[in-house]
Design a protein around this motif. Structure first.
Motif: not given
Length: 256
Positions: A241-245, A251-254
């Protein structure tokens, strides 16, 4: 290095995203791999003078390695061995990143010796014999003529060398040499160390105790763009969740 991957543990990926900063590690940080391979390559190139102890019993190679910093990337995505060895046993993430070296290339065009302080590209994997002719030629010249034969660029070439057993890594790397005897670049009066750590302090920060050189994006040598971040197969829900946020905010594709 237009499309490469960096595998890291989740906390380190978080730091990279938040700071827009990458870290190059001293060769001494990885004794079995990068540290040993640099020694091996210099030996194959016949550069024995770096291994001769001084009056205190210290060979130059030991100090040289402390001041050489590298960033290792790979050209291969989703390799289980990379996940295991470099992304904290698959609990980290993989960053897909592209580097722009146009500023450095412009320095090369002004001074061909610039690559002595900063070099980049794919690592060459030796089968154990490819470079022996360098050593054999140098030894023959020394024996028959009594002169030391020096191959231009051999120290920099050595930083892009590994033995075949590491070929699975499919590595590309950035290497920065802060040794005082590295060929000066920018102009004849500016050493690499002075240029990086004194004249551009806001971009380059050296933690000598930890053997890490931190570099900000859009620095005078190169820049980069993070295309995507892929979560490791075993990443925790919290880190996910931290990296996704963080990716959404930038504006980086996760990629889950």
């Amino acid at each position: 290095m237009d499309n490469v991957w960096i595998y890291k543990k989740a906390s380190r990926v978080k730091e990279i995203l938040e700071s827009d900063e990458i870290a190059l590690s001293s060769l001494t940080k990885n004794m079995d791999n990068d540290y040993g391979e640099y020694s091996e390559s210099l030996l194959h190139l016949g550069m024995m003078e770096f291994f001769i102890p001084d009056s205190k019993g210290h060979p130059p190679i030991a100090e040289m390695k402390k001041n050489i910093f590298i960033l290792c990337t790979t050209n291969e995505y989703n390799n289980s061995k990379h996940w295991d060895e470099y992304a904290d046993h698959s609990t980290g993430a993989a960053i897909n990143i592209s580097f722009d070296f146009s500023k450095l290339e412009n320095m090369f065009s002004i001074n061909a010796n610039a690559y002595a302080a900063c070099n980049y590209g794919r690592v060459y994997y030796d089968n154990g014999y490819d470079f022996d002719f360098f050593k054999e030629t140098a030894e023959r010249v020394q024996s028959e003529i009594g002169k030391k034969l020096i191959f231009s660029g051999s120290k920099q070439m050595a930083l892009m060398y590994k033995r075949k057993k590491y070929a699975w890594e499919k590595e590309s790397r950035i290497a920065i040499d802060l040794n005082e005897n590295a060929t000066p670049f920018i102009d004849d009066f500016c050493s690499s160390k002075d240029f990086l750590l004194n004249k551009n302090k806001k971009f380059f920060k050296l933690n000598k105790a930890k053997g890490i050189l931190f570099i900000k994006n859009q620095n005078p040598l190169f820049s980069w763009k993070i295309k995507s971040v892929s979560a490791g197969p075993e990443i925790s829900e919290k880190d996910f969740e931290i990296l996704k946020k963080l990716c959404a905010e930038r504006d980086i594709n996760f990629i889950p």
